[in-house]
Every structure is written in C-alpha cells, then in structure tokens.
Design a protein around this motif. Structure first.
Motif, PDB file in Angstrom:
ATOM      1  N   ASP A  20      -4.477  10.351 -12.241  1.00  0.00           N
ATOM      2  CA  ASP A  20      -3.942  10.585 -11.125  1.00  0.00           C
ATOM      3  C   ASP A  20      -4.824   9.756 -10.079  1.00  0.00           C
ATOM      4  N   ALA A  21      -5.961   9.902  -9.745  1.00  0.00           N
ATOM      5  CA  ALA A  21      -7.193   9.895  -9.726  1.00  0.00           C
ATOM      6  C   ALA A  21      -7.143   7.738  -9.282  1.00  0.00           C
ATOM      7  N   SER A  22      -7.013   7.361 -10.433  1.00  0.00           N
ATOM      8  CA  SER A  22      -7.363   6.187 -10.466  1.00  0.00           C
ATOM      9  C   SER A  22      -6.179   5.476  -9.906  1.00  0.00           C
ATOM     10  N   SER A  23      -4.834   6.212  -9.809  1.00  0.00           N
ATOM     11  CA  SER A  23      -3.801   5.611  -8.844  1.00  0.00           C
ATOM     12  C   SER A  23      -3.736   5.546  -7.349  1.00  0.00           C
ATOM     13  N   ALA A  24      -4.585   6.634  -6.948  1.00  0.00           N
ATOM     14  CA  ALA A  24      -4.287   6.967  -5.280  1.00  0.00           C
ATOM     15  C   ALA A  24      -5.491   6.102  -5.522  1.00  0.00           C
ATOM     16  N   VAL A  25      -6.605   5.751  -5.624  1.00  0.00           N
ATOM     17  CA  VAL A  25      -8.075   5.148  -5.035  1.00  0.00           C
ATOM     18  C   VAL A  25      -7.058   3.362  -5.154  1.00  0.00           C
ATOM     19  N   GLU A  26      -6.672   2.813  -6.256  1.00  0.00           N
ATOM     20  CA  GLU A  26      -5.749   1.818  -5.889  1.00  0.00           C
ATOM     21  C   GLU A  26      -4.733   1.587  -5.287  1.00  0.00           C
ATOM     22  N   GLY A  27      -4.099   2.759  -4.862  1.00  0.00           N
ATOM     23  CA  GLY A  27      -3.301   2.795  -3.901  1.00  0.00           C
ATOM     24  C   GLY A  27      -4.041   2.967  -2.514  1.00  0.00           C
ATOM     25  N   VAL A  28      -4.547   3.436  -1.864  1.00  0.00           N
ATOM     26  CA  VAL A  28      -5.768   2.691  -0.720  1.00  0.00           C
ATOM     27  C   VAL A  28      -6.450   1.723  -1.270  1.00  0.00           C
ATOM     28  N   PHE A  29      -6.663   1.024  -2.169  1.00  0.00           N
ATOM     29  CA  PHE A  29      -7.036   0.230  -2.113  1.00  0.00           C
ATOM     30  C   PHE A  29      -6.220  -1.296  -1.316  1.00  0.00           C
ATOM     31  N   ASP A  30      -5.278  -0.644  -2.458  1.00  0.00           N
ATOM     32  CA  ASP A  30      -3.639  -1.991  -1.922  1.00  0.00           C
ATOM     33  C   ASP A  30      -3.079  -1.772  -0.438  1.00  0.00           C
ATOM     34  N   ALA A  31      -4.048   0.031  -0.177  1.00  0.00           N
ATOM     35  CA  ALA A  31      -2.927  -0.372   1.163  1.00  0.00           C
ATOM     36  C   ALA A  31      -4.079  -1.573   2.349  1.00  0.00           C
ATOM     37  N   ILE A  32      -5.008  -1.130   2.058  1.00  0.00           N
ATOM     38  CA  ILE A  32      -6.240  -1.357   3.177  1.00  0.00           C
ATOM     39  C   ILE A  32      -6.100  -3.503   3.346  1.00  0.00           C
ATOM     40  N   THR A  33      -6.179  -3.590   1.577  1.00  0.00           N
ATOM     41  CA  THR A  33      -5.938  -5.581   1.719  1.00  0.00           C
ATOM     42  C   THR A  33      -4.759  -6.004   2.181  1.00  0.00           C
ATOM     43  N   LYS A  34      -3.468  -4.817   2.199  1.00  0.00           N
ATOM     44  CA  LYS A  34      -2.123  -5.211   2.297  1.00  0.00           C
ATOM     45  C   LYS A  34      -2.371  -4.982   3.880  1.00  0.00           C
ATOM     46  N   SER A  35      -2.733  -4.458   4.733  1.00  0.00           N
ATOM     47  CA  SER A  35      -2.813  -4.565   6.038  1.00  0.00           C
ATOM     48  C   SER A  35      -3.780  -5.662   6.223  1.00  0.00           C
ATOM     49  N   LEU A  36      -5.088  -5.991   5.993  1.00  0.00           N
ATOM     50  CA  LEU A  36      -5.697  -6.833   6.293  1.00  0.00           C
ATOM     51  C   LEU A  36      -5.469  -8.246   5.899  1.00  0.00           C
ATOM     52  N   SER A  37      -4.284  -8.626   5.011  1.00  0.00           N
ATOM     53  CA  SER A  37      -3.837  -9.598   4.835  1.00  0.00           C
ATOM     54  C   SER A  37      -2.529  -9.855   5.959  1.00  0.00           C
ATOM     55  N   SER A  38      -2.508  -9.293   6.412  1.00  0.00           N
ATOM     56  CA  SER A  38      -0.814  -9.040   7.813  1.00  0.00           C
ATOM     57  C   SER A  38      -1.507  -8.941   9.014  1.00  0.00           C
ATOM     58  N   GLY A  39      -2.913  -9.598   9.006  1.00  0.00           N
ATOM     59  CA  GLY A  39      -3.591  -9.653  10.602  1.00  0.00           C
ATOM     60  C   GLY A  39      -3.781  -7.985  11.262  1.00  0.00           C
ATOM     61  N   ASP A  40      -3.532  -6.949  10.519  1.00  0.00           N
ATOM     62  CA  ASP A  40      -3.903  -5.862  11.560  1.00  0.00           C
ATOM     63  C   ASP A  40      -5.231  -4.539  10.469  1.00  0.00           C
ATOM     64  N   GLU A  41      -6.136  -3.966  11.792  1.00  0.00           N
ATOM     65  CA  GLU A  41      -6.771  -3.180  11.578  1.00  0.00           C
ATOM     66  C   GLU A  41      -6.499  -2.199  10.625  1.00  0.00           C
ATOM     67  N   VAL A  42      -7.315  -1.407   9.849  1.00  0.00           N
ATOM     68  CA  VAL A  42      -7.194   0.179   9.374  1.00  0.00           C
ATOM     69  C   VAL A  42      -8.246   0.710  10.086  1.00  0.00           C
ATOM     70  N   ARG A  43      -8.572   1.605  11.308  1.00  0.00           N
ATOM     71  CA  ARG A  43      -8.900   2.263  11.237  1.00  0.00           C
ATOM     72  C   ARG A  43      -8.829   4.117  10.725  1.00  0.00           C
ATOM     73  N   LEU A  44     -10.603   3.850  10.202  1.00  0.00           N
ATOM     74  CA  LEU A  44     -10.255   5.634   9.827  1.00  0.00           C
ATOM     75  C   LEU A  44     -11.356   6.475  10.070  1.00  0.00           C
TER      76      LEU A  44
END
Length: 90
Positions: A20-44
């Motif tokens: 489950d933790a692996s899925s969560a970490v992969e999900g975070v990485f995928d979300a950041i990657t998709k956002s950056l590839s579409s030209g958006d920025e990610v603010r945490l």
C-alpha cells in the motif's frame, strides 16, 4: 535514501503495508510528473514547489574534439524548497 527506503519509511510511519505504501509513493510521483508534463506547478505548502523551467538553445563545445555544437532548447524540472523544509534541515 532510495525509493525502497522511502517506501519502508512511509509504511512504518503510516501503518500501511509495504504494498500500500508503494502504491501511495508511486501515486504521488505519477501525480507530480503528470502535472509538470502538462506545464503546471505543484506547490506543497511547507515543503516546496516543483516547477518547469524552459532552457534556451545554446552553443557548447564537444569535450573530446573541441568542436562547437548546438544544444537544443528543453524543459527542465525544478524544485525550490519551502520554509518548513529549510528550517527542518538547518
């Protein structure tokens, strides 16, 4: 710390199983990657900001031959640490 160490740390701190933790970490990485590839920025807030910087084309030199060569324009991922992360490190 590598990816597997990060997954283990997330599993230990959250009480999730490693899968489950692996899925969560992969999900975070995928979300950041998709956002950056579409030209958006990610603010945490408190952690930092992931953004994309546009790099102009330039002329460089081949280190082996010394010949000039063109370096094409590209997009580069960028991370700027937030105050909370800076304070935690210092």
């Amino acid at each position: 710390m590598n990816k597997n160490d990060l997954i283990s740390a997330v599993a230990d701190s959250s009480g999730l199983s490693k899968s489950d933790a692996s899925s969560a970490v992969e999900g975070v990485f995928d979300a950041i990657t998709k956002s950056l590839s579409s030209g958006d920025e990610v603010r945490l807030v408190g952690f930092g900001t992931f953004s994309v910087a546009k790099r102009k084309a330039s002329t460089g030199r081949n280190p082996r031959t010394g010949e000039p060569m063109t370096i094409k324009a590209s997009n580069q991922p960028k991370f700027k640490a937030g105050k909370g992360l800076k304070d935690a490190v210092n």
